[in-house]
Design an enzyme around this catalytic site. Sequence first.
Site, PDB file in Angstrom:
ATOM      1  N   HIS A 155       0.843  -1.203   0.000  1.00 41.78           N
ATOM      2  CA  HIS A 155       0.000   0.000   0.000  1.00 41.78           C
ATOM      3  C   HIS A 155       0.878   1.254   0.000  1.00 41.78           C
ATOM      4  O   HIS A 155       0.586   2.244  -0.666  1.00 41.78           O
ATOM      5  CB  HIS A 155      -0.893   0.039   1.235  1.00 41.78           C
ATOM      6  CG  HIS A 155      -1.823  -1.125   1.388  1.00 41.78           C
ATOM      7  ND1 HIS A 155      -1.633  -2.113   2.300  1.00 41.78           N
ATOM      8  CD2 HIS A 155      -2.979  -1.433   0.734  1.00 41.78           C
ATOM      9  CE1 HIS A 155      -2.624  -2.992   2.234  1.00 41.78           C
ATOM     10  NE2 HIS A 155      -3.449  -2.611   1.290  1.00 41.78           N
TER      11      HIS A 155
ATOM     12  N   SER B  30       0.786  -8.989   1.607  1.00 40.39           N
ATOM     13  CA  SER B  30      -0.672  -9.041   1.664  1.00 40.39           C
ATOM     14  C   SER B  30      -1.112  -8.898   3.107  1.00 40.39           C
ATOM     15  O   SER B  30      -0.439  -9.389   4.028  1.00 40.39           O
ATOM     16  CB  SER B  30      -1.157 -10.395   1.120  1.00 40.39           C
ATOM     17  OG  SER B  30      -2.493 -10.633   1.532  1.00 40.39           O
TER      18      SER B  30
HETATM   19  P1  AMP Z   1      -6.454  -3.939  -0.328  1.00 39.25           P
HETATM   20  O1  AMP Z   1      -6.298  -3.106   0.909  1.00 39.25           O
HETATM   21  O2  AMP Z   1      -6.019  -5.359  -0.148  1.00 39.25           O
HETATM   22  O3  AMP Z   1      -7.799  -3.791  -0.975  1.00 39.25           O
HETATM   23  O4  AMP Z   1      -5.424  -3.333  -1.355  1.00 39.25           O
HETATM   24  C1  AMP Z   1      -5.456  -1.967  -1.711  1.00 39.25           C
HETATM   25  C2  AMP Z   1      -4.603  -1.757  -2.915  1.00 39.25           C
HETATM   26  O5  AMP Z   1      -3.257  -2.139  -2.610  1.00 39.25           O
HETATM   27  C3  AMP Z   1      -5.060  -2.611  -4.105  1.00 39.25           C
HETATM   28  O6  AMP Z   1      -4.944  -1.824  -5.287  1.00 39.25           O
HETATM   29  C4  AMP Z   1      -4.062  -3.736  -4.095  1.00 39.25           C
HETATM   30  O7  AMP Z   1      -3.859  -4.314  -5.358  1.00 39.25           O
HETATM   31  C5  AMP Z   1      -2.809  -3.027  -3.607  1.00 39.25           C
HETATM   32  N1  AMP Z   1      -1.854  -3.984  -3.065  1.00 39.25           N
HETATM   33  C6  AMP Z   1      -2.084  -4.966  -2.165  1.00 39.25           C
HETATM   34  N2  AMP Z   1      -0.972  -5.694  -1.953  1.00 39.25           N
HETATM   35  C7  AMP Z   1      -0.011  -5.163  -2.745  1.00 39.25           C
HETATM   36  C8  AMP Z   1       1.356  -5.476  -2.996  1.00 39.25           C
HETATM   37  N3  AMP Z   1       1.980  -6.482  -2.379  1.00 39.25           N
HETATM   38  N4  AMP Z   1       2.036  -4.701  -3.882  1.00 39.25           N
HETATM   39  C9  AMP Z   1       1.413  -3.677  -4.521  1.00 39.25           C
HETATM   40  N5  AMP Z   1       0.136  -3.337  -4.334  1.00 39.25           N
HETATM   41  C10 AMP Z   1      -0.573  -4.069  -3.463  1.00 39.25           C
END
Ligand code: AMP
Length: 294
Positions: free
Chosen positions: A34, A182
């Site tokens: 993020h 993640s």
């Molecule tokens: P989330 O909070 O899981 O919904 O993720 C929010 C944003 O962060 C989304 O656009 C995800 O694709 C991105 N994101 C999550 N994990 C990663 C990562 N390891 N590298 C880059 N972007 C990420």
Amino acid sequence: MIVARTLAELRAARAAVSGTVGLVPTMGALHDGHRTLLDHARADNDAVVATIFVNPAQFGPNEDFSAYPRTVEADLATFERAGVDIAFTPLTAEVYPPGFQTTVEVEHVSQGLEGGRRPGHFKGVATVVAKLFNMAQPTTAYFGQKDAQQVVVIRRMAADLNFPTDIAVIPTQREADGLALSSRNRYLTPAECAAAPVIYRALTAAGEMYAAGERHPDALRATMQAVLASEPLGRVDYVSLADPVTLRELDTPTDAPMLASLTVQIGQPRLLDNALFPLHLNTRAGLTQTLGKT
Ligand code: AMP
């Protein structure tokens, strides 16, 4: 940093900034993946809006909505350090007030891969992202390659519904051993953590075969399967090689770019990862040119 909890507060804060606005939507439980999205948004724009909203509409009935990690105070501190101007942390009732009944469904690209396993997931994603675009009115919105199908769905939606927002695709951030960062990695035991990099090894083994000239999707899939099979703690859900725009599964050799996606259950979490082949496309420019390009 302004912390807006209501749409009225967000609108007032948004109206007070001028120039370009970058939007980074998240579900919180922030990690360095993020943070990279925030850094790109900060570098590109006059103002940055970042959101924390665990969107119930994108979780299935048997998924981890109530157990999803919530670390709002730490997340706001991360936003502050990253130079975010406006943090938006709405309550569910602010986003879905009584009487709410309009949804956005991106038909074909929502159906396979994660969409096949999680019915309704991308309807929930597309709906909330459309709403966030209307709420924050960003010049550019930042999404991670980690959720590659989400990128394809959102780019299709933005084009189809004529949102005046550019979509930037930011490469997956990884641990030193290759494990994609993640929010769900915190559920891995130490033994599972040691097993999880097999996913990245599978992607890189197939990527190297591609670099050596292999173009048959069956051969590339078989390599990923074989690497994954070497790890007894992993239970493979799917191994896919698809067209990076239509997400249709490939069955004949092609020189056009391919999207390799893997989902493996290791312990409690289902871990997702993906890469474009050729591997040199896994940069912001390469991804933005290739993944879900409309
Ligand atoms: P989330 O909070 O899981 O919904 O993720 C929010 C944003 O962060 C989304 O656009 C995800 O694709 C991105 N994101 C999550 N994990 C990663 C990562 N390891 N590298 C880059 N972007 C990420």
